[in-house]
Design a protein around this motif. Structure first.
Motif, mmCIF file in Angstrom:
data_model
loop_
_atom_site.group_PDB
_atom_site.id
_atom_site.type_symbol
_atom_site.label_atom_id
_atom_site.label_comp_id
_atom_site.label_asym_id
_atom_site.label_seq_id
_atom_site.Cartn_x
_atom_site.Cartn_y
_atom_site.Cartn_z
ATOM 1 N N LEU A 9 2.178 -27.146 -19.046
ATOM 2 C CA LEU A 9 2.656 -27.928 -18.017
ATOM 3 C C LEU A 9 1.335 -28.089 -16.741
ATOM 4 O O LEU A 9 0.934 -28.799 -16.224
ATOM 5 C CB LEU A 9 3.842 -27.655 -17.197
ATOM 6 N N VAL A 10 0.899 -26.769 -16.764
ATOM 7 C CA VAL A 10 -0.246 -26.469 -15.708
ATOM 8 C C VAL A 10 -1.560 -26.972 -16.231
ATOM 9 O O VAL A 10 -2.237 -27.720 -15.436
ATOM 10 C CB VAL A 10 -0.319 -24.684 -15.749
ATOM 11 N N VAL A 11 -1.825 -26.835 -17.220
ATOM 12 C CA VAL A 11 -3.122 -27.423 -18.004
ATOM 13 C C VAL A 11 -3.004 -29.152 -17.971
ATOM 14 O O VAL A 11 -3.888 -29.597 -17.598
ATOM 15 C CB VAL A 11 -3.437 -27.080 -19.367
ATOM 16 N N HIS A 12 -1.942 -29.395 -18.150
ATOM 17 C CA HIS A 12 -1.713 -31.098 -18.012
ATOM 18 C C HIS A 12 -1.793 -31.537 -16.441
ATOM 19 O O HIS A 12 -2.432 -32.506 -16.347
ATOM 20 C CB HIS A 12 -0.466 -31.191 -18.571
ATOM 21 N N SER A 13 -1.378 -30.737 -15.835
ATOM 22 C CA SER A 13 -1.648 -31.141 -14.589
ATOM 23 C C SER A 13 -2.997 -30.989 -13.817
ATOM 24 O O SER A 13 -3.574 -31.932 -13.177
ATOM 25 C CB SER A 13 -0.900 -30.410 -13.390
ATOM 26 N N LEU A 14 -3.574 -30.139 -14.437
ATOM 27 C CA LEU A 14 -5.366 -30.121 -14.204
ATOM 28 C C LEU A 14 -5.991 -31.246 -14.766
ATOM 29 O O LEU A 14 -6.722 -31.913 -14.299
ATOM 30 C CB LEU A 14 -5.585 -28.737 -14.680
ATOM 31 N N MET A 15 -5.316 -31.714 -15.863
ATOM 32 C CA MET A 15 -6.161 -32.953 -16.426
ATOM 33 C C MET A 15 -6.077 -34.209 -15.933
ATOM 34 O O MET A 15 -6.842 -34.872 -15.506
ATOM 35 C CB MET A 15 -5.635 -32.915 -17.956
ATOM 36 N N VAL A 16 -4.532 -34.378 -15.431
ATOM 37 C CA VAL A 16 -4.608 -35.737 -14.637
ATOM 38 C C VAL A 16 -5.129 -35.718 -13.439
ATOM 39 O O VAL A 16 -5.809 -36.704 -12.976
ATOM 40 C CB VAL A 16 -2.892 -35.781 -14.645
ATOM 41 N N GLU A 17 -5.316 -34.461 -12.793
ATOM 42 C CA GLU A 17 -5.938 -34.351 -11.565
ATOM 43 C C GLU A 17 -7.516 -34.484 -11.566
ATOM 44 O O GLU A 17 -8.258 -35.434 -10.844
ATOM 45 C CB GLU A 17 -5.791 -32.913 -10.974
ATOM 46 N N ARG A 18 -8.224 -34.241 -12.753
ATOM 47 C CA ARG A 18 -9.343 -34.416 -12.982
ATOM 48 C C ARG A 18 -9.648 -35.772 -13.837
ATOM 49 O O ARG A 18 -10.808 -36.259 -13.251
ATOM 50 C CB ARG A 18 -10.050 -33.328 -13.993
ATOM 51 N N TYR A 19 -8.659 -36.189 -14.456
ATOM 52 C CA TYR A 19 -9.134 -37.653 -15.120
ATOM 53 C C TYR A 19 -7.682 -38.237 -15.214
ATOM 54 O O TYR A 19 -7.031 -38.276 -15.892
ATOM 55 C CB TYR A 19 -9.211 -37.190 -16.718
ATOM 56 N N PRO A 20 -7.646 -38.758 -13.988
ATOM 57 C CA PRO A 20 -6.369 -39.895 -13.677
ATOM 58 C C PRO A 20 -6.336 -40.845 -14.955
ATOM 59 O O PRO A 20 -4.974 -40.990 -15.179
ATOM 60 C CB PRO A 20 -6.607 -40.552 -12.312
ATOM 61 N N GLU A 21 -7.209 -41.222 -15.541
ATOM 62 C CA GLU A 21 -6.943 -42.329 -16.628
ATOM 63 C C GLU A 21 -6.010 -41.817 -17.810
ATOM 64 O O GLU A 21 -5.712 -42.227 -18.885
ATOM 65 C CB GLU A 21 -8.265 -42.863 -16.977
ATOM 66 N N LEU A 22 -6.299 -40.478 -18.044
ATOM 67 C CA LEU A 22 -5.707 -39.538 -19.349
ATOM 68 C C LEU A 22 -4.329 -39.089 -18.687
ATOM 69 O O LEU A 22 -3.893 -38.743 -17.725
ATOM 70 C CB LEU A 22 -6.567 -38.516 -19.452
ATOM 71 N N ASP A 23 -3.383 -39.297 -19.773
ATOM 72 C CA ASP A 23 -2.224 -38.854 -19.428
ATOM 73 C C ASP A 23 -1.521 -38.295 -20.881
ATOM 74 O O ASP A 23 -2.051 -38.869 -21.823
ATOM 75 C CB ASP A 23 -1.311 -39.805 -18.875
ATOM 76 N N MET A 24 -0.607 -37.438 -20.832
ATOM 77 C CA MET A 24 0.217 -37.045 -22.230
ATOM 78 C C MET A 24 1.571 -37.247 -22.018
ATOM 79 O O MET A 24 2.102 -36.807 -20.906
ATOM 80 C CB MET A 24 0.119 -35.670 -22.493
#
Length: 589
Positions: free
Chosen positions: A158-173
């Motif tokens: 969950l934490v890594v996913h939130s970091l990813m969305v924050e850095r790359y808003p166009e990406l999501d899982m």
């Protein structure tokens, strides 16, 4: 690199050995690192405290409430009751255990799953005639493998996913996107445990045997009705400060006085139970008014409603680590008397009061009934379970708690709500429906994990803003020769090694910006590196300190560090190869 980048790099480099080699909690180490960076002006206040407003952190917090509701209502006990059964042989028992554990761990935090299963598995293994040490390490490993299947499986995902969305808003899982890799990893890992891992398990005693015979670590005497000790207090009789013995209980007329205080008055015919070495019996025989007990059965084998026999696994955060039991005033603080200590599958011999406690030690305690509930969530103990206590029966609200969790999963999977909103609604529903009380919900939140995550975000932001992440990424690329495949493998190895020594959340969050900077420098899709960071941070099989569930089973299973390396090392390699093979196929460079 700039001066700020070098300062950040030095601070980040110091964090890992401090967490691995000192008794300081990871939350304290990371908070101290933030204070240093904030004081030196490397980051501002918003960056330092940014992690406390991160959606991933709040999602983890709300999920702790949901997990607490399932634990409090007996939801996991319900599964234990119906799936364990009576299998044929050790391998059948192993399959019956690890499959449901892996499935449940895909949706619940690993720690409460293992904490609930562990005492039930010990009792179950005794009924089957299988040593608990053959099952407890697979229990921990299966929970870790199951946690890789979904985003809900571990807080790290969950934490890594939130970091990813924050850095790359166009990406999501999506909630189950990780399953494309997680399910094969879990299947391969579980097959390894059944076919290979159980053959590598140590043939050594566990606490079930070390504590089996109370006569080995207790001495029982009686107060002579015609002797001089009648009507004297324990202090006055000289029984309070004995060299190698502790007076732990008094049986009187069918009742028991547990955790005996110095002011307790002795009566004729009292049966006194002392914990310690057999050499101490010589000292007791010198007391006029004490005679050897005439009863053949040990008092500890009897059931009394006024006392409980409890096994407690000492955590790394216990305030008595390194202290002698006698010096630490253990009985005064916890209201519990230590009867024996087990370490590495063997009961620690010698003077009980002189034993210095270590992480993963298993303590056999005599306590009052309220002890288990009062200290079940204590940071001093990884596990507190009643000896020979059956799994708690499923309560009428267990299905309701499971229904709330299923609703959260459906809302998050279908996109009707974001993960944090669904978790927030689920936590509120659990509280309002009576599945969990406010006090139990508060105790269920692991504040150390939450603080660690929040502080890790601040350190990760410092690595990013100072340019340290870019500098380290450049050095990593030079080593990897600019190959996306080599970089992917290098990322996995680095994160897996770090998470074997320190907390997985910190390892993931701190290495995340470095991995992303390297991927951006190569101009490739960052998704494979995000996924690899998630899986590598969960690959904590090689050491007992890499994952809390490993430390939980270490004492009760009688394991040593080398056992985790022997069984978990090959598992780390096997799961790593599967991850590195499948991830680029699902998320191409």
């Amino acid at each position: 690199m700039s001066l700020d980048a070098w300062i950040t790099f030095i601070v980040a480099s110091a964090v890992f050995p401090l967490m691995a080699l000192t008794r300081l909690g990871p939350d304290m180490v990371l908070m101290a690192a933030l204070v240093v960076l904030l004081t030196l002006g490397v980051i501002d206040t918003d960056q330092a405290l940014g992690g406390f407003s991160n959606s991933g952190l709040f999602t983890v917090a709300f999920l702790y409430v949901l997990v607490a509701s399932i634990r409090e209502t007996g939801g996991i006990d319900l599964i234990i009751r119906y799936v364990l059964g009576r299998p044929r042989g050790e391998r059948g028992a192993l399959v019956r255990l690890i499959l449901p554990v892996a499935v449940v761990s895909g949706f619940l935090n690993n720690t409460p799953v293992v904490a609930t299963f562990l005492p039930a598995v010990v009792s179950w293994s005794r009924r089957l005639g299988v040593s608990p040490r053959r099952l407890l390490m697979p229990l921990s490993f299966a929970s870790i493998l199951g946690g890789t299947i979904t985003l809900l499986g571990t807080s790290t995902n969950l934490v890594v996913h939130s970091l990813m969305v924050e850095r790359y808003p166009e990406l999501d899982m999506g909630l189950f996107d990780l399953a494309w890799v997680g399910v094969p990893v879990a299947v391969v890992g579980l097959v390894y445990l059944v076919l290979v891992g159980h053959k590598l398990m140590p043939d050594r005693r566990g606490t079930d045997q070390a504590f089996a015979n109370p006569r080995e670590f207790t001495i029982e005497m009686e107060v002579d009705p015609a002797g001089p000790l009648v009507d004297q207090t324990v202090e006055q009789a000289g029984l309070r400060h004995l060299g190698e013995l502790f007076l732990v209980e008094i049986e009187r007329e069918g009742n028991v006085v547990s955790v005996v205080g110095p002011g307790e008055q002795l009566k004729g015919g009292d049966r006194l139970v002392f914990a310690g070495t057999s050499d101490g019996a010589v000292d007791l025989q010198q007391f006029r008014g004490l005679v050897p007990s005439r009863h053949g059965e040990s008092n500890l084998t009897k059931d009394f409603k006024e006392r409980r026999l409890v096994e407690a696994v000492v955590s790394e955060q216990c305030q008595f680590i390194g202290q002698r039991i006698r010096d630490g005033h253990f009985r005064t603080l916890y209201g519990a008397a230590v009867l024996a200590v087990c370490r590495g599958g063997e009961r620690v011999a010698g003077n009980l009061g002189q034993i210095r406690l270590q992480p993963a030690d298993v303590l056999l305690l005599e306590t009052r009934p309220a002890f288990v509930e009062r200290h079940r969530q204590s940071r001093d103990f990884l596990l507190v379970s009643q000896v020979n206590g059956a799994a708690r029966p499923a309560h009428e609200r267990a299905l309701r708690a499971w229904g709330i969790l299923v609703a959260v999963i459906v809302l998050a999977t279908t996109g009707l709500m974001s993960m944090v909103n669904a978790a927030m609604l689920g936590a509120a529903a659990a509280l309002l429906s009576g599945c969990v009380g406010v006090g139990a919900a508060r105790r269920g939140m692991d504040t150390q994990v939450l603080l660690t995550i929040a502080a890790s975000f601040g350190l990760g932001a410092a690595l990013e803003s100072s340019g340290a992440a870019t500098g380290v990424a450049g050095a990593l690329l030079a080593v990897c020769g600019g190959s996306p495949w080599t970089l992917l493998a290098g990322t996995y190895v680095v994160v897996a090694l770090l998470t074997s020594m320190v907390t997985n959340n910190a390892a993931a969050v701190i290495t995340f910006p470095i991995a992303m900077a390297a991927a951006e420098s190569l101009g490739v899709n960052p998704m494979p590196y995000v996924v690899v960071v998630m899986f590598a941070a969960s690959a904590s099989f090689m050491t007992p300190i890499g994952y809390q569930t490993n430390l939980m089973v270490m004492g009760p299973g009688g394991y040593r560090v080398i056992d985790f390396l022997r069984v978990g090392g090959p598992l780390n390699v096997v799961t790593g190869l599967v991850v590195l093979w499948l991830t680029p196929m699902v998320w191409p460079f």
